[in-house]
Design a protein around this motif. Structure first.
Motif, mmCIF file in Angstrom:
data_model
loop_
_atom_site.group_PDB
_atom_site.id
_atom_site.type_symbol
_atom_site.label_atom_id
_atom_site.label_comp_id
_atom_site.label_asym_id
_atom_site.label_seq_id
_atom_site.Cartn_x
_atom_site.Cartn_y
_atom_site.Cartn_z
ATOM 1 N N LEU A 89 0.847 -1.183 0.000
ATOM 2 C CA LEU A 89 0.000 0.000 0.000
ATOM 3 C C LEU A 89 0.885 1.236 0.000
ATOM 4 O O LEU A 89 1.833 1.333 0.786
ATOM 5 N N MET A 90 0.544 2.163 -0.873
ATOM 6 C CA MET A 90 1.328 3.392 -1.016
ATOM 7 C C MET A 90 0.594 4.550 -0.342
ATOM 8 O O MET A 90 -0.624 4.573 -0.304
ATOM 9 N N SER A 96 4.040 2.505 2.272
ATOM 10 C CA SER A 96 3.731 2.731 3.685
ATOM 11 C C SER A 96 3.391 1.460 4.444
ATOM 12 O O SER A 96 3.557 1.401 5.651
ATOM 13 N N LEU A 97 2.923 0.429 3.726
ATOM 14 C CA LEU A 97 2.472 -0.784 4.410
ATOM 15 C C LEU A 97 2.646 -1.978 3.483
ATOM 16 O O LEU A 97 2.282 -1.903 2.306
ATOM 17 N N THR A 98 3.201 -3.060 3.989
ATOM 18 C CA THR A 98 3.248 -4.321 3.240
ATOM 19 C C THR A 98 2.509 -5.371 4.053
ATOM 20 O O THR A 98 2.580 -5.378 5.287
ATOM 21 N N VAL A 99 1.807 -6.233 3.359
ATOM 22 C CA VAL A 99 1.046 -7.301 4.004
ATOM 23 C C VAL A 99 1.330 -8.577 3.237
ATOM 24 O O VAL A 99 1.307 -8.590 2.006
ATOM 25 N N VAL A 119 0.198 -14.274 8.919
ATOM 26 C CA VAL A 119 -0.009 -12.935 8.377
ATOM 27 C C VAL A 119 1.026 -11.996 8.995
ATOM 28 O O VAL A 119 1.193 -11.954 10.217
ATOM 29 N N VAL A 120 1.729 -11.250 8.138
ATOM 30 C CA VAL A 120 2.734 -10.293 8.598
ATOM 31 C C VAL A 120 2.437 -8.941 7.945
ATOM 32 O O VAL A 120 2.385 -8.836 6.726
ATOM 33 N N VAL A 121 2.233 -7.918 8.787
ATOM 34 C CA VAL A 121 1.986 -6.559 8.318
ATOM 35 C C VAL A 121 3.169 -5.712 8.759
ATOM 36 O O VAL A 121 3.494 -5.655 9.938
ATOM 37 N N THR A 122 3.798 -5.042 7.800
ATOM 38 C CA THR A 122 4.950 -4.196 8.103
ATOM 39 C C THR A 122 4.590 -2.748 7.800
ATOM 40 O O THR A 122 4.246 -2.414 6.662
ATOM 41 N N HIS A 123 4.648 -1.908 8.824
ATOM 42 C CA HIS A 123 4.350 -0.484 8.673
ATOM 43 C C HIS A 123 5.655 0.282 8.508
ATOM 44 O O HIS A 123 6.611 0.051 9.244
ATOM 45 N N ASN A 124 5.697 1.191 7.543
ATOM 46 C CA ASN A 124 6.908 1.960 7.214
ATOM 47 C C ASN A 124 8.104 1.049 6.945
ATOM 48 O O ASN A 124 9.149 1.170 7.583
ATOM 49 N N PRO A 125 7.969 0.113 5.981
ATOM 50 C CA PRO A 125 9.033 -0.876 5.754
ATOM 51 C C PRO A 125 10.364 -0.283 5.285
ATOM 52 O O PRO A 125 11.399 -0.917 5.448
ATOM 53 N N LEU A 126 10.359 0.929 4.733
ATOM 54 C CA LEU A 126 11.589 1.513 4.211
ATOM 55 C C LEU A 126 12.204 2.549 5.155
ATOM 56 O O LEU A 126 13.168 3.217 4.793
ATOM 57 N N SER A 127 11.668 2.682 6.372
ATOM 58 C CA SER A 127 12.190 3.695 7.295
ATOM 59 C C SER A 127 12.940 3.034 8.454
ATOM 60 O O SER A 127 12.968 1.813 8.583
ATOM 61 N N ASP A 128 13.520 3.863 9.307
ATOM 62 C CA ASP A 128 14.188 3.355 10.508
ATOM 63 C C ASP A 128 13.186 3.018 11.601
ATOM 64 O O ASP A 128 13.534 2.372 12.584
ATOM 65 N N ASP A 129 11.943 3.484 11.459
ATOM 66 C CA ASP A 129 10.903 3.292 12.475
ATOM 67 C C ASP A 129 9.916 2.206 12.038
ATOM 68 O O ASP A 129 8.715 2.416 12.011
ATOM 69 N N ILE A 155 2.998 -7.147 18.105
ATOM 70 C CA ILE A 155 3.543 -5.997 17.394
ATOM 71 C C ILE A 155 4.937 -5.731 17.943
ATOM 72 O O ILE A 155 5.116 -5.588 19.154
ATOM 73 N N THR A 156 5.907 -5.670 17.051
ATOM 74 C CA THR A 156 7.280 -5.347 17.472
ATOM 75 C C THR A 156 7.724 -4.080 16.758
ATOM 76 O O THR A 156 7.452 -3.884 15.573
ATOM 77 N N GLN A 157 8.376 -3.229 17.537
ATOM 78 C CA GLN A 157 8.961 -2.003 16.989
ATOM 79 C C GLN A 157 10.290 -1.825 17.715
ATOM 80 O O GLN A 157 10.309 -1.557 18.915
ATOM 81 N N GLN A 158 11.366 -2.032 16.978
ATOM 82 C CA GLN A 158 12.713 -2.108 17.533
ATOM 83 C C GLN A 158 12.707 -3.202 18.601
ATOM 84 O O GLN A 158 12.383 -4.327 18.278
ATOM 85 N N LYS A 159 12.982 -2.899 19.869
ATOM 86 C CA LYS A 159 12.969 -3.935 20.913
ATOM 87 C C LYS A 159 11.634 -4.006 21.653
ATOM 88 O O LYS A 159 11.418 -4.898 22.460
ATOM 89 N N ASN A 160 10.742 -3.059 21.391
ATOM 90 C CA ASN A 160 9.455 -3.005 22.083
ATOM 91 C C ASN A 160 8.504 -4.053 21.509
ATOM 92 O O ASN A 160 8.422 -4.225 20.297
ATOM 93 N N ILE A 161 7.772 -4.726 22.412
ATOM 94 C CA ILE A 161 6.836 -5.773 22.002
ATOM 95 C C ILE A 161 5.491 -5.534 22.680
ATOM 96 O O ILE A 161 5.430 -5.347 23.903
#
Length: 189
Positions: A89-90, A96-99, A119-129, A155-161
């Motif tokens: 999704l652009m 902005s989002l891959t599923v 199912v894996v959803v990745t938000h902001n796949p091209l950023s550091d966040d 949901i994981t974001q860096q080390k946060n779960i």
């Protein structure tokens, strides 16, 4: 030529059974044809290997891509099955989002795509966040910009779960609601 009683009975039996026999033969052929037609309409009317679609907005900008290794369309059930679907999704001309999942069902007359198995959803796949959502099932309603599940999510974001049971994501406003059993582990720098 004299007819005996037994000959008369046999002749009458044959006269009565022949029309029934012909009716049975004709009627059984129509049931066979109905069964064959039913199998055809409940079967696949078309399939595609390595299929890919793109959707553009009214400005001609790429909005969404969908690819699958195999698509099978079932006209009677009014849906298509997807093997290994991948969705991008652009937003603002950037990804902005891959599923992705192992299996999916796209409904013909509904704005609905059901994803199943890993199912894996990745938000902001091209950023550091980058944030990654893992779940077993997810339903997408593209025109509404909504994705939801009643299954457990992680949901994981860096080390946060963060974990929960059930979630509603509005990917147009970048908000999400965790429905129950919410637990989180956060690391402060």
């Amino acid at each position: 030529m004299l007819f005996t009683r037994s000959k008369i009975r046999i002749t009458l039996a044959i006269a009565l059974l022949v029309p029934l026999f012909f009716y049975w033969v004709i009627n059984s052929e129509s049931h066979v044809n109905e069964a064959v037609n039913q199998q055809i309409t409940h079967g696949v009317d078309y399939f595609m290997k390595q299929a890919s679609t793109k959707k553009f907005n009214i400005k001609g900008e790429l909005e969404r891509t969908l690819s699958t290794t195999e698509l099978n369309h079932f006209p009677q059930d009014k849906h298509s099955t997807l093997a290994d679907p991948r969705i991008n999704l652009m937003s603002d001309k950037r990804l902005s989002l891959t599923v992705r999942s192992q299996y999916g069902i796209a409904f013909d007359e509904e704005d609905r795509l059901d994803l199943d198995e890993q199912v894996v959803v990745t938000h902001n796949p091209l950023s550091d966040d980058v944030s990654v959502l893992n779940t077993s099932t997810l339903t997408l309603h593209e025109s509404q910009g909504i994705a939801k599940t009643e299954s457990p999510v992680e949901i994981t974001q860096q080390k946060n779960i963060t974990t929960a049971t059930g979630m509603i994501i509005n990917y147009k406003t970048n908000t999400s609601d965790l429905l129950s059993d919410v637990k989180g582990t956060f690391y402060v720098k």
